[in-house]
Motif scaffolding. Structure first.
Motif, short mmCIF file in Angstrom:
data_model
loop_
_atom_site.label_atom_id
_atom_site.label_comp_id
_atom_site.label_asym_id
_atom_site.label_seq_id
_atom_site.Cartn_x
_atom_site.Cartn_y
_atom_site.Cartn_z
N HIS A 1 1.29 4.17 10.91
CA HIS A 1 0.39 3.30 11.89
C HIS A 1 0.15 2.09 11.23
O HIS A 1 -0.42 1.35 12.08
CB HIS A 1 -1.20 4.23 11.84
N ALA A 2 1.00 1.54 10.23
CA ALA A 2 0.77 0.25 9.73
C ALA A 2 0.84 -0.82 11.14
O ALA A 2 0.25 -2.05 10.98
CB ALA A 2 1.86 -0.13 8.85
N ASP B 1 -1.45 1.23 4.62
CA ASP B 1 -1.30 -0.17 4.34
C ASP B 1 0.53 -0.60 4.04
O ASP B 1 0.80 -1.64 3.53
CB ASP B 1 -1.85 -0.42 2.75
N ASN B 2 1.22 0.45 4.06
CA ASN B 2 2.63 0.40 4.08
C ASN B 2 3.46 0.10 2.81
O ASN B 2 4.60 -0.03 3.23
CB ASN B 2 3.09 -0.58 5.40
N GLN C 1 12.29 0.63 1.89
CA GLN C 1 11.19 -0.16 1.72
C GLN C 1 11.47 -0.72 0.33
O GLN C 1 10.73 -0.62 -0.51
CB GLN C 1 10.00 0.50 1.89
N PRO C 2 12.68 -1.60 0.15
CA PRO C 2 13.20 -1.77 -1.34
C PRO C 2 12.38 -2.98 -2.13
O PRO C 2 12.36 -2.82 -3.11
CB PRO C 2 14.85 -2.46 -1.08
N PRO D 1 6.38 -10.88 3.57
CA PRO D 1 5.17 -10.13 3.91
C PRO D 1 5.23 -9.17 5.39
O PRO D 1 4.46 -8.24 5.26
CB PRO D 1 4.31 -11.15 4.18
N GLN D 2 6.27 -9.66 6.04
CA GLN D 2 6.38 -8.87 7.38
C GLN D 2 7.17 -7.43 7.00
O GLN D 2 6.58 -6.48 7.90
CB GLN D 2 7.17 -9.50 8.49
N ASP D 3 7.75 -7.21 6.06
CA ASP D 3 8.03 -5.97 5.60
C ASP D 3 6.95 -4.95 5.27
O ASP D 3 7.07 -3.81 5.14
CB ASP D 3 9.05 -6.17 4.46
N LEU D 4 6.04 -5.68 4.82
CA LEU D 4 4.58 -4.80 4.46
C LEU D 4 3.69 -4.93 5.82
O LEU D 4 3.45 -3.85 6.24
CB LEU D 4 3.81 -5.60 3.51
N TYR D 5 3.28 -5.90 6.37
CA TYR D 5 2.34 -6.00 7.39
C TYR D 5 2.62 -5.58 8.67
O TYR D 5 2.08 -5.16 9.58
CB TYR D 5 1.64 -7.51 7.41
#
Length: 549
Positions: free
Chosen positions: A190-191, A143-144, A153-154, A231-235
């Motif tokens: 693998h995110a 899930d990153n 990943q601040p 959200p792209q820093d997560l997804y």
């Protein structure tokens, strides 16, 4: 973590020879990696000089908190992917509890995760009391979300989101206080493909065609709780899907970045590398567990090789010898020399020449309320039988106790952990510090054991153990033979220890029941060693270690 279908992974891909058509569309790392400072260089040829440290070989038993925001719904494994699979159990659960994933996505699950009953010291102390000799915490999942104060990943990390706590710092402090080696599990490589379901939309129903939230960007956040965040820093879904994306389910067969997988950019790979180096530098883990085919992003990037070389060189500099451990899955013969082979939910069927580890859990990897309600946890007996079998084959057991979203474990889990501790307190001398004997064991159970599939998944495939099943290990010129159930007829015949078997050539002077220290009557026949058990069963008599000299 759970790859529900068997992976079809070509060994050529694992060796880095396979190139899918998509690989030609991205930057491949150089065949001649840049040298780094230290004995170990980021190549398999260099890393195979590694020797597994004795602390790991002696420990045998570790416990794991596979815990993060996907435990908040308490609806099982891979929730962050499954909630976007229309019609699945987790999708239906999510829609009913939280709303449609176009309106309430996984980022919103993170926001409501508070971990308000988390007491890391209490849990680590509980696990140590149960016999664990090392402890592992999850640093990130597919899930990153980084569960630590992450420089690279601040925003999407647990100090800024959800609990607003440094989860890894809390676990590390507890492990150090308990004097346990500290391990971290890392799954985030693998995110890129794992979250591809978040790019979808319903095909049916009133919201058909309305995109889920997986492609949202920073500009879409105005007026929301996540305004100003991307959200792209997560997804990490701002890229085309794989050739065979999503549900049916390409992610399983693409774990090695083959079979038409969408290949991560160099920027994605470097960010993962930097996040992991930052984790190592800040928390100084003794062990890295990678949920990857070989090392992360191999063979499309050398990021994992560089991480491994950095870890080993740091350890060598600090300790004069390499005390670090790194694990990976589905390894070639060379790769098994470079890192420790980890088997997921399964075990080898023979003595392995190199130390290895199995990882499993008493329920699902992420907490699942249905497992609790239906009382489907593994028993302490199953855990101990697995441990004994794995140790007899030169392995370690890493056991996950699923943690609820709030950071606690339930009373059924706690009872299982304590029962494991009862057996370990009485019998641990037959586990810790041991090494394989000439054979791992005897008895009918092994003939029914399942073959390994992909990265493991053969646990529970064989028949239950009986008092005819024996597992052997040795230590300090003593042989330990563990009888895997209590013999109701009062005695056992250990065939491998008969005078005619040829394995044990010395004269047997004494046989003791390890759990009580009681000396047992025995006779060594040509066809086996007959051992007479006492009338009174000790506690946790589902496995009974004998000390033979």
């Amino acid at each position: 973590m759970n790859r529900r279908n068997a992976l079809k992974l070509g060994m050529s891909a694992l060796a880095g020879v396979y190139l899918s058509p998509l690989l030609s569309q991205t930057r491949l790392f150089s065949n001649i990696p840049l040298p780094i400072d230290g004995l170990f260089q980021p190549t398999w040829d260099s890393l195979e000089k590694y020797q597994v440290p004795d602390w790991f070989r002696d420990a045998k038993f570790g416990m794991w908190a596979h815990w993060g925001p996907q435990c908040e719904p308490e609806a099982g494994d891979w929730y962050g992917r499954g909630m976007y699979e229309e019609g699945s159990r987790q999708y239906k659960f999510h829609v009913e509890k939280y709303g449609h994933p176009s309106k309430f996505g996984f980022k919103d699950i993170i926001n409501i995760w508070k971990a308000d009953n988390w007491n890391p010291q209490e849990l680590v102390d509980l696990y140590k009391d149960a016999g664990a000799k090392y402890f592992m915490a999850m640093a990130n999942h597919h899930d990153n979300l980084d569960l630590y104060n992450s420089k690279f990943q601040p925003e999407w990390n647990s100090t800024k989101m959800g609990p607003k706590k440094d989860i890894i710092a809390g676990w590390e402090k507890a492990a150090r206080k308990a004097n346990l080696p500290f391990a971290v599990s890392i799954h985030a490589a693998h995110a890129w493909n794992w979250f591809d379901t978040a790019q979808g939309a319903d095909k049916n129903g009133p919201l058909a065609g309305i995109p889920y939230d997986g492609r949202l960007t920073k500009e879409d956040g105005k007026g929301t709780w996540w305004e100003g965040l991307d959200p792209q820093d997560l997804y990490a879904q701002n890229h085309p899907l794989s050739e065979r994306p999503s549900r049916d389910s390409s992610v399983h067969s693409q774990w090695d970045w083959g079979d038409g997988a969408s290949i991560p950019t160099s920027a994605y790979s470097e960010k993962f590398h930097n996040r992991t180096i930052d984790l190592i530098e800040k928390y100084n883990p003794d062990m890295l567990y990678f949920d990857d085919t070989a090392l992360p992003l191999w063979p499309v990037s050398d990021a994992g090789l560089r991480i491994a070389a950095h870890m080993y060189n740091n350890s060598l500099k600090k300790n004069k010898t390499v005390q670090a451990v790194i694990t990976g899955k589905i390894l070639t013969e060379q790769q098994r020399k470079a890192i420790v082979w980890d088997i997921e939910k399964g075990q080898s069927n023979e003595i392995e020449p190199l130390a290895w580890q199995t990882d499993t859990c008493i329920g699902n990897w992420h907490y699942d309320r249905d497992v609790y309600n239906e009382k489907r946890y593994k028993s302490a007996k199953t855990v101990i039988h697995t441990l004994i079998d794995v140790v007899s084959k030169n392995g370690n057991l890493m056991l996950n106790i699923p943690v609820r979203g709030d950071g606690s474990i339930d009373e059924l889990e706690r009872a299982i952990v304590k029962e494991v501790g009862v057996w370990m307190k009485a019998n641990s001398k037959s586990i810790y510090g041991t090494r394989p004997w000439k054979i791992f064991g005897e008895g009918p159970q092994q003939a029914s054991a399942g073959a390994l599939k992909a990265q493991g998944f053969n646990e529970g495939k064989g028949k239950p153990y009986t008092s005819e099943d024996i597992r052997f290990v040795q230590k300090d010129k003593k042989l330990f033979a563990t009888v895997m159930d209590w013999p109701e007829n009062g005695s056992v015949l250990i065939k491998s220890l008969g005078k005619g078997a040829g394995y044990y050539t010395n004269s047997i002077k004494q046989v003791k029941l390890v759990s009580t220290g009681e000396k047992l009557k025995f006779t060594q026949h040509n066809n086996g060693l007959e051992v007479h058990f006492p009338n009174q069963k000790p506690k946790a008599s589902f496995a009974n270690a004998l000390e033979i000299v």
